[in-house]
Design a protein around this motif. Structure first.
Motif, mmCIF file in Angstrom:
data_model
loop_
_atom_site.group_PDB
_atom_site.id
_atom_site.type_symbol
_atom_site.label_atom_id
_atom_site.label_comp_id
_atom_site.label_asym_id
_atom_site.label_seq_id
_atom_site.Cartn_x
_atom_site.Cartn_y
_atom_site.Cartn_z
ATOM 1 N N ILE A 212 -116.167 -34.214 100.354
ATOM 2 C CA ILE A 212 -116.560 -33.089 100.631
ATOM 3 C C ILE A 212 -116.629 -31.450 101.851
ATOM 4 C CG2 ILE A 212 -119.187 -31.388 100.811
ATOM 5 C CD1 ILE A 212 -119.294 -33.776 98.504
ATOM 6 N N PRO A 213 -116.049 -31.840 103.457
ATOM 7 C CA PRO A 213 -115.743 -31.373 104.098
ATOM 8 C C PRO A 213 -114.348 -30.710 103.129
ATOM 9 C CG PRO A 213 -115.798 -33.231 105.062
ATOM 10 C CD PRO A 213 -116.501 -33.024 103.461
ATOM 11 N N TRP A 214 -113.911 -31.382 102.429
ATOM 12 C CA TRP A 214 -111.897 -30.390 101.853
ATOM 13 C C TRP A 214 -112.775 -29.586 100.814
ATOM 14 C CZ3 TRP A 214 -110.447 -36.265 100.670
ATOM 15 C CH2 TRP A 214 -110.405 -36.780 101.574
ATOM 16 N N ILE A 215 -113.409 -29.589 100.477
ATOM 17 C CA ILE A 215 -114.011 -28.536 99.622
ATOM 18 C C ILE A 215 -113.664 -27.217 100.199
ATOM 19 C CG2 ILE A 215 -115.311 -27.357 97.744
ATOM 20 C CD1 ILE A 215 -116.868 -30.753 98.301
ATOM 21 N N THR A 216 -114.954 -27.295 101.670
ATOM 22 C CA THR A 216 -114.407 -26.069 101.782
ATOM 23 C C THR A 216 -112.901 -25.931 102.598
ATOM 24 O OG1 THR A 216 -116.428 -26.848 103.399
ATOM 25 C CG2 THR A 216 -115.704 -25.156 104.629
ATOM 26 N N GLU A 217 -112.200 -27.106 103.063
ATOM 27 C CA GLU A 217 -110.687 -26.760 103.393
ATOM 28 C C GLU A 217 -109.567 -26.227 102.022
ATOM 29 O OE1 GLU A 217 -108.888 -30.029 104.736
ATOM 30 O OE2 GLU A 217 -110.019 -30.113 106.408
ATOM 31 N N TRP A 218 -109.913 -26.619 101.000
ATOM 32 C CA TRP A 218 -109.591 -25.994 99.326
ATOM 33 C C TRP A 218 -110.146 -24.553 99.256
ATOM 34 C CZ3 TRP A 218 -110.266 -23.411 95.143
ATOM 35 C CH2 TRP A 218 -109.870 -23.472 94.357
ATOM 36 N N ILE A 219 -111.173 -24.658 99.813
ATOM 37 C CA ILE A 219 -111.302 -22.978 99.493
ATOM 38 C C ILE A 219 -110.333 -21.543 100.311
ATOM 39 C CG2 ILE A 219 -113.580 -20.557 99.810
ATOM 40 C CD1 ILE A 219 -115.552 -23.418 98.448
ATOM 41 N N VAL A 220 -110.665 -22.581 101.861
ATOM 42 C CA VAL A 220 -110.508 -21.429 102.473
ATOM 43 C C VAL A 220 -108.624 -21.469 102.871
ATOM 44 C CG1 VAL A 220 -109.071 -21.468 105.384
ATOM 45 C CG2 VAL A 220 -111.515 -21.928 104.751
ATOM 46 N N PHE A 221 -107.464 -21.829 102.068
ATOM 47 C CA PHE A 221 -106.425 -22.051 101.274
ATOM 48 C C PHE A 221 -106.106 -21.491 99.856
ATOM 49 C CE2 PHE A 221 -105.852 -26.290 104.013
ATOM 50 C CZ PHE A 221 -105.620 -25.807 105.278
ATOM 51 N N TYR A 222 -107.423 -21.758 99.641
ATOM 52 C CA TYR A 222 -107.310 -20.916 97.902
ATOM 53 C C TYR A 222 -107.039 -18.992 98.209
ATOM 54 C CZ TYR A 222 -108.687 -18.625 94.050
ATOM 55 O OH TYR A 222 -108.921 -17.437 92.367
ATOM 56 N N GLU A 223 -108.523 -18.769 99.586
ATOM 57 C CA GLU A 223 -108.041 -17.347 99.740
ATOM 58 C C GLU A 223 -106.624 -17.156 99.963
ATOM 59 O OE1 GLU A 223 -110.691 -15.144 98.467
ATOM 60 O OE2 GLU A 223 -111.342 -16.578 97.823
ATOM 61 N N GLN A 224 -106.642 -17.818 101.098
ATOM 62 C CA GLN A 224 -105.404 -17.661 101.844
ATOM 63 C C GLN A 224 -103.442 -17.319 100.676
ATOM 64 O OE1 GLN A 224 -105.032 -20.915 104.782
ATOM 65 N NE2 GLN A 224 -105.721 -19.591 106.324
ATOM 66 N N TRP A 225 -103.871 -18.585 99.811
ATOM 67 C CA TRP A 225 -103.227 -18.239 98.739
ATOM 68 C C TRP A 225 -103.386 -17.060 98.353
ATOM 69 C CZ3 TRP A 225 -103.815 -17.655 93.224
ATOM 70 C CH2 TRP A 225 -102.376 -18.254 92.471
ATOM 71 N N LYS A 226 -104.142 -16.745 97.175
ATOM 72 C CA LYS A 226 -104.429 -15.160 96.976
ATOM 73 C C LYS A 226 -103.952 -14.385 98.015
ATOM 74 C CE LYS A 226 -108.443 -14.720 95.995
ATOM 75 N NZ LYS A 226 -110.359 -14.997 95.662
ATOM 76 N N ILE B 33 -102.240 -24.192 93.216
ATOM 77 C CA ILE B 33 -103.397 -23.405 94.460
ATOM 78 C C ILE B 33 -103.943 -25.481 93.969
ATOM 79 C CG2 ILE B 33 -103.999 -21.421 93.860
ATOM 80 C CD1 ILE B 33 -105.911 -22.314 91.501
ATOM 81 N N HIS B 34 -103.484 -26.362 93.647
ATOM 82 C CA HIS B 34 -103.864 -27.681 93.689
ATOM 83 C C HIS B 34 -105.190 -27.601 92.735
ATOM 84 C CE1 HIS B 34 -100.990 -28.842 95.981
ATOM 85 N NE2 HIS B 34 -101.015 -28.054 96.736
ATOM 86 N N LEU B 35 -105.199 -27.801 90.964
ATOM 87 C CA LEU B 35 -106.109 -27.957 90.397
ATOM 88 C C LEU B 35 -105.284 -28.870 89.379
ATOM 89 C CD1 LEU B 35 -107.442 -23.801 89.110
ATOM 90 C CD2 LEU B 35 -109.163 -26.274 90.462
ATOM 91 N N TYR B 36 -106.417 -29.453 88.691
ATOM 92 C CA TYR B 36 -106.132 -30.302 88.125
ATOM 93 C C TYR B 36 -106.000 -29.747 86.713
ATOM 94 C CZ TYR B 36 -105.932 -34.256 90.957
ATOM 95 O OH TYR B 36 -105.498 -35.691 91.701
#
Length: 147
Positions: free
Chosen positions: A120-134, A91-94
């Motif tokens: 800053i806009p990449w944070i929203t993208e990360w959240i969307v991809f995270y929710e899809q990953w779940k 999920i692309h975390l350090y």
């Protein structure tokens, strides 16, 4: 050390030397484009620190961040303050649970840094991809696999 690395070190040294001006400019750009995040400069630690609530698809996410040329390896540390998000390379975390929003070698422009307001806009993208990953168990965004 090659010429590009020397020039990039010089840029980072200049950012450190003029850290307050550098962080003030970053702060102004973020505040101009995003009204949901509150920023302040911590003079003691030489950090731009931010906090805000980002609403994505009807759900609120608390975002915490710091940005500074004094941070090791990359200037940004951006977190989603949610205890249910656990470290996982998929999920692309350090390791410190900060978001991996870009590859620090391949995505960073030569002889430049990535400005915070561009991240800053990449944070929203990360959240969307995270929710899809779940939901699907696969990271659907562009990626370079972590090693």
């Amino acid at each position: 050390m090659n010429l590009i690395a020397i020039l990039e070190d010089n840029i980072k040294s200049n950012h450190k030397k003029n850290w307050l001006s550098f962080l003030l400019i970053e702060k102004l750009f973020v505040e101009k484009h995003f009204n949901w995040i509150y920023l302040r400069i911590d003079n003691q630690s030489k950090l731009l620190i931010g906090k805000g609530i980002l609403n994505v698809e009807g759900k609120d996410y608390e975002v915490l961040l710091s940005y500074s040329p004094y941070n090791k390896y990359r200037y940004d540390r951006i977190y989603i303050n949610d205890k249910s998000i656990e470290f996982n390379n998929e999920i692309h975390l350090y390791g410190d649970k900060s978001l991996c929003l870009y590859h620090p070698v391949f995505d960073k422009p030569k002889l430049n840094t990535i400005s915070l307001y561009k991240m800053i806009p990449w944070i929203t993208e990360w959240i969307v991809f995270y929710e899809q990953w779940k939901k699907y168990g696969v990271w659907l965004g562009d990626e370079i696999k972590h090693i």
